[in-house]
Design a protein around this motif. Structure first.
Motif, PDB file in Angstrom:
ATOM      1  N   PHE A 282       0.879  -1.169   0.000  1.00  0.00           N
ATOM      2  CA  PHE A 282       0.000   0.000   0.000  1.00  0.00           C
ATOM      3  C   PHE A 282       0.921   1.225   0.000  1.00  0.00           C
ATOM      4  O   PHE A 282       1.547   1.543   1.007  1.00  0.00           O
ATOM      5  N   MET A 283       0.985   1.912  -1.124  1.00  0.00           N
ATOM      6  CA  MET A 283       1.994   2.953  -1.301  1.00  0.00           C
ATOM      7  C   MET A 283       1.824   4.125  -0.347  1.00  0.00           C
ATOM      8  O   MET A 283       2.780   4.870  -0.103  1.00  0.00           O
ATOM      9  N   ALA A 284       0.623   4.285   0.214  1.00  0.00           N
ATOM     10  CA  ALA A 284       0.423   5.359   1.184  1.00  0.00           C
ATOM     11  C   ALA A 284       1.234   5.140   2.454  1.00  0.00           C
ATOM     12  O   ALA A 284       1.446   6.082   3.226  1.00  0.00           O
ATOM     13  N   THR A 285       1.710   3.903   2.676  1.00  0.00           N
ATOM     14  CA  THR A 285       2.515   3.627   3.871  1.00  0.00           C
ATOM     15  C   THR A 285       3.982   3.976   3.656  1.00  0.00           C
ATOM     16  O   THR A 285       4.715   4.139   4.635  1.00  0.00           O
ATOM     17  N   ILE A 286       4.416   4.083   2.402  1.00  0.00           N
ATOM     18  CA  ILE A 286       5.857   4.273   2.118  1.00  0.00           C
ATOM     19  C   ILE A 286       6.074   5.337   1.040  1.00  0.00           C
ATOM     20  O   ILE A 286       6.828   5.108   0.083  1.00  0.00           O
ATOM     21  N   PRO A 287       5.476   6.504   1.139  1.00  0.00           N
ATOM     22  CA  PRO A 287       5.572   7.472   0.032  1.00  0.00           C
ATOM     23  C   PRO A 287       6.994   7.897  -0.307  1.00  0.00           C
ATOM     24  O   PRO A 287       7.272   8.243  -1.458  1.00  0.00           O
ATOM     25  N   SER A 288       7.904   7.871   0.670  1.00  0.00           N
ATOM     26  CA  SER A 288       9.261   8.361   0.398  1.00  0.00           C
ATOM     27  C   SER A 288      10.313   7.259   0.377  1.00  0.00           C
ATOM     28  O   SER A 288      11.504   7.556   0.251  1.00  0.00           O
ATOM     29  N   LEU A 289       9.921   5.996   0.486  1.00  0.00           N
ATOM     30  CA  LEU A 289      10.916   4.925   0.570  1.00  0.00           C
ATOM     31  C   LEU A 289      11.755   4.840  -0.703  1.00  0.00           C
ATOM     32  O   LEU A 289      12.985   4.709  -0.653  1.00  0.00           O
ATOM     33  N   GLY A 290      11.102   4.907  -1.861  1.00  0.00           N
ATOM     34  CA  GLY A 290      11.843   4.816  -3.125  1.00  0.00           C
ATOM     35  C   GLY A 290      12.853   5.941  -3.267  1.00  0.00           C
ATOM     36  O   GLY A 290      13.997   5.710  -3.694  1.00  0.00           O
ATOM     37  N   LYS A 291      12.474   7.164  -2.926  1.00  0.00           N
ATOM     38  CA  LYS A 291      13.406   8.303  -3.005  1.00  0.00           C
ATOM     39  C   LYS A 291      14.585   8.104  -2.055  1.00  0.00           C
ATOM     40  O   LYS A 291      15.726   8.451  -2.385  1.00  0.00           O
ATOM     41  N   THR A 292      14.317   7.548  -0.882  1.00  0.00           N
ATOM     42  CA  THR A 292      15.391   7.301   0.083  1.00  0.00           C
ATOM     43  C   THR A 292      16.358   6.249  -0.445  1.00  0.00           C
ATOM     44  O   THR A 292      17.586   6.368  -0.274  1.00  0.00           O
ATOM     45  N   VAL A 293      15.828   5.215  -1.098  1.00  0.00           N
ATOM     46  CA  VAL A 293      16.686   4.171  -1.672  1.00  0.00           C
ATOM     47  C   VAL A 293      17.563   4.769  -2.773  1.00  0.00           C
ATOM     48  O   VAL A 293      18.772   4.479  -2.861  1.00  0.00           O
ATOM     49  N   LYS A 294      16.991   5.627  -3.603  1.00  0.00           N
ATOM     50  CA  LYS A 294      17.774   6.270  -4.662  1.00  0.00           C
ATOM     51  C   LYS A 294      18.882   7.151  -4.075  1.00  0.00           C
ATOM     52  O   LYS A 294      20.011   7.180  -4.581  1.00  0.00           O
ATOM     53  N   ALA A 295      18.556   7.865  -2.988  1.00  0.00           N
ATOM     54  CA  ALA A 295      19.573   8.702  -2.338  1.00  0.00           C
ATOM     55  C   ALA A 295      20.700   7.836  -1.778  1.00  0.00           C
ATOM     56  O   ALA A 295      21.890   8.198  -1.875  1.00  0.00           O
ATOM     57  N   ASP A 350      16.707   4.225   8.878  1.00  0.00           N
ATOM     58  CA  ASP A 350      16.228   4.567  10.221  1.00  0.00           C
ATOM     59  C   ASP A 350      16.476   6.030  10.551  1.00  0.00           C
ATOM     60  O   ASP A 350      15.687   6.668  11.270  1.00  0.00           O
ATOM     61  N   ALA A 351      17.552   6.592  10.020  1.00  0.00           N
ATOM     62  CA  ALA A 351      17.891   7.982  10.308  1.00  0.00           C
ATOM     63  C   ALA A 351      16.843   8.958   9.779  1.00  0.00           C
ATOM     64  O   ALA A 351      16.743  10.089  10.274  1.00  0.00           O
ATOM     65  N   THR A 352      16.047   8.532   8.803  1.00  0.00           N
ATOM     66  CA  THR A 352      15.007   9.415   8.270  1.00  0.00           C
ATOM     67  C   THR A 352      13.844   9.597   9.240  1.00  0.00           C
ATOM     68  O   THR A 352      13.076  10.551   9.117  1.00  0.00           O
ATOM     69  N   GLY A 353      13.690   8.663  10.181  1.00  0.00           N
ATOM     70  CA  GLY A 353      12.555   8.712  11.105  1.00  0.00           C
ATOM     71  C   GLY A 353      11.250   8.242  10.497  1.00  0.00           C
ATOM     72  O   GLY A 353      10.188   8.317  11.138  1.00  0.00           O
ATOM     73  N   ASN A 354      11.313   7.704   9.281  1.00  0.00           N
ATOM     74  CA  ASN A 354      10.063   7.392   8.580  1.00  0.00           C
ATOM     75  C   ASN A 354       9.447   6.040   8.943  1.00  0.00           C
ATOM     76  O   ASN A 354       8.433   5.657   8.365  1.00  0.00           O
ATOM     77  N   PHE A 355      10.054   5.330   9.878  1.00  0.00           N
ATOM     78  CA  PHE A 355       9.317   4.218  10.476  1.00  0.00           C
ATOM     79  C   PHE A 355       8.179   4.763  11.339  1.00  0.00           C
ATOM     80  O   PHE A 355       7.263   4.011  11.691  1.00  0.00           O
ATOM     81  N   PHE A 356       8.229   6.071  11.650  1.00  0.00           N
ATOM     82  CA  PHE A 356       7.208   6.702  12.488  1.00  0.00           C
ATOM     83  C   PHE A 356       6.474   7.821  11.754  1.00  0.00           C
ATOM     84  O   PHE A 356       5.251   7.912  11.838  1.00  0.00           O
ATOM     85  N   HIS A 357       7.210   8.692  11.037  1.00  0.00           N
ATOM     86  CA  HIS A 357       6.541   9.766  10.295  1.00  0.00           C
ATOM     87  C   HIS A 357       5.702   9.197   9.154  1.00  0.00           C
ATOM     88  O   HIS A 357       4.688   9.771   8.766  1.00  0.00           O
ATOM     89  N   GLU A 358       6.165   8.081   8.605  1.00  0.00           N
ATOM     90  CA  GLU A 358       5.371   7.301   7.658  1.00  0.00           C
ATOM     91  C   GLU A 358       5.111   5.958   8.331  1.00  0.00           C
ATOM     92  O   GLU A 358       5.216   5.857   9.546  1.00  0.00           O
ATOM     93  N   ARG A 359       4.789   4.926   7.552  1.00  0.00           N
ATOM     94  CA  ARG A 359       4.541   3.637   8.186  1.00  0.00           C
ATOM     95  C   ARG A 359       5.288   2.551   7.427  1.00  0.00           C
ATOM     96  O   ARG A 359       4.715   1.590   6.922  1.00  0.00           O
ATOM     97  N   TRP A 360       6.618   2.774   7.329  1.00  0.00           N
ATOM     98  CA  TRP A 360       7.444   1.804   6.619  1.00  0.00           C
ATOM     99  C   TRP A 360       7.352   0.448   7.304  1.00  0.00           C
ATOM    100  O   TRP A 360       7.533   0.326   8.517  1.00  0.00           O
TER     101      TRP A 360
END
Length: 471
Positions: A282-295, A350-360
């Protein structure tokens, strides 16, 4: 004297002439069913209507007061109610009814453990899983179970599991018998808010996600669980001496008896990560994961998409497609998860905090990590293991295969007919087509379990058709 006698005589005559109550009743004609006056009938109807109205009003007040309380009870216990329903409705195969007939299989064992993350209240759901996992595999191979919990284990949970295993294997298993059972508590720092995350801001983001319908978004414990499974479970003290793990969840079903050891297969064929179900996230849970992987790839000078990651990368949008291996079933290498490469990748995420700001979730994290760090031939698709978790069921295409698995009670079409509530999105035509694409891709890299025909195995490894890439 004559006068008193006369009086007595008159008195006697008077008494004789005075009829008794019984005489009066007997002499009266029977009472006819006379019509009551209309006014009397009206009063009776009004009285009856008033009584009914009062009763209805009283019950309405009870309902008005009870509904909010009932709503609160249902809301607070919805997970338990829903899981209890699934537990009752699960189509357990006949294998689950077998008890005390499984002898330990001979042969070498891998240095492996069955890992179960659960809570004290999950004892019934864990037993539900063991009803099929033991008969199909572990009653014969007897790998130790490692149970992990973010709270202290209650003695009743431990005893329930020990009693069940004792019954299935016809041996006396104690809760302290570490050959079969180990119970551990998750470290607080692995199940709490990390210092680099703004808790107030994260809670606000979680509420906003919940308002948008993102599943489990407002459950703090779910975020902690996803982070723990992504980066910490393999660091637990109870797992430090093991090289392999099989992740098993409460309330799942295994349908097909295995006549080989998946751990030994992984070890002898240089596999690192094994899975059973592939799914779209469900992409709403990981909106920025792909961008983080590219970075991360840019920082590591990874200039092209690795071949395994291509399976889950949308080349049109140059972003993660959401394709992932469903991590509630995993058989994998603990050495890989404890490696420097995996650790650096997790720490970056983990440094992005997106396990909490998003729902990775741990499923896309494990999948993307495998895509970045592993070759395609280091993955293995356990197609021959029949498995159900929640609304998704995987059944082997071939039900019988000599030397691999025996009579399999897994029939997707039958399960869809019997338990249609599980199948609505799991069996959509779109997803079944995507699954067929994946199966063709996997075939190019799979090492067959039955290696009798080594020439055919070599041909499969040199498949001329390029592996399809999911959009």
């Amino acid at each position: 004297m004559a006068r008193r006698k006369e009086k007595r005589t008159e008195s006697s005559l008077y008494k004789a002439r005075t009829p008794s109550l019984n005489d009066v009743t007997a002499q009266q004609p029977p009472i006819q069913n006379e019509e009551r006056p209309a006014a009397s009938k009206g009063f009776m109807r009004k009285d009856l209507a008033r009584v009914i109205a009062e009763e209805l009003h009283r019950w309405a007040q009870v309902v008005v007061y009870a509904l909010p309380v009932l709503s609160i009870i249902i809301t607070r216990n919805w997970d338990i109610i829903n899981k209890t329903y699934q537990l009752w409705s699960s189509p357990l195969p006949p294998l689950s009814r077998l008890r005390g007939v499984f002898e330990e299989a001979p042969g070498t064992r891998a240095n492996a453990a069955i890992v179960v993350l659960a809570r004290n209240r999950d004892a019934g759901e864990v037993v539900h899983t063991l009803k099929t996992f033991e008969p199909t595999f572990n009653a014969k191979y007897r790998y130790p179970y490692v149970f992990l919990n973010d709270k202290d284990w209650e003695p009743q949970f431990k005893q329930t599991i020990a009693d069940f295993l004792s019954e299935v294997r016809a041996v006396n298993i104690s809760v302290n018998d570490t050959l079969y059972l180990r119970f551990g508590k998750v470290k607080e720092e692995h199940w709490s808010w990390p210092a680099h995350v703004d808790k107030t801001a994260a809670l606000k983001d979680m509420r906003q996600m919940a308002d948008l319908g993102v599943l489990h978004a407002n459950k703090e414990s779910y975020h902690h669980m996803c982070r723990f499974q992504s980066g910490f479970f393999f660091q637990h003290e109870l797992l430090k001496d093991f090289k392999w793990y099989w992740r098993v969840e409460p309330d799942v079903d295994f349908f097909c008896p295995l006549h080989y050891d998946p751990f030994m297969f992984m070890e002898s064929h240089n596999k690192t990560y094994g899975f059973n179900i592939v799914a779209p996230e469900f992409m709403a849970t990981i909106p920025s994961l792909g961008k983080t992987v590219k970075a991360y790839m840019r920082e590591r000078n990874i200039t092209s998409i690795p071949p395994t990651l291509k399976l889950m990368w949308n080349e049109t949008t140059d972003d993660y497609s959401g394709f992932h291996f469903w991590s509630n079933f995993e058989i994998g290498s603990l050495d890989w998860l404890r490696s420097r490469e995996y650790g650096e990748f997790f720490e970056y995420l983990d440094a992005t905090g997106n396990f909490f700001h998003e729902r990775w979730g741990d499923a896309p994290v494990h999948s993307v990590a495998a895509g970045l760090l592993l070759r395609p031939d280091e993955l293995h698709y356990f197609e021959d293991i029949g498995y159900r978790h929640a609304d998704r069921i995987h059944c082997p295409i071939v039900k019988e295969k000599q030397g691999v698995y025996g009579p399999c009670e897994c029939d997707v079409e039958e399960l869809k007919r019997r338990r249609v509530q599980w199948g609505i999105w799991a069996y959509s035509d779109r997803w079944m087509n995507e699954l067929k694409k994946w199966q063709r891709w996997a075939k190019a890299y799979q090492t067959p379990v039955n290696l009798e025909d080594k020439r055919q195995a070599a041909l499969v490894g040199q498949a001329s058709d390029p592996p399809p890439v999911l959009p």
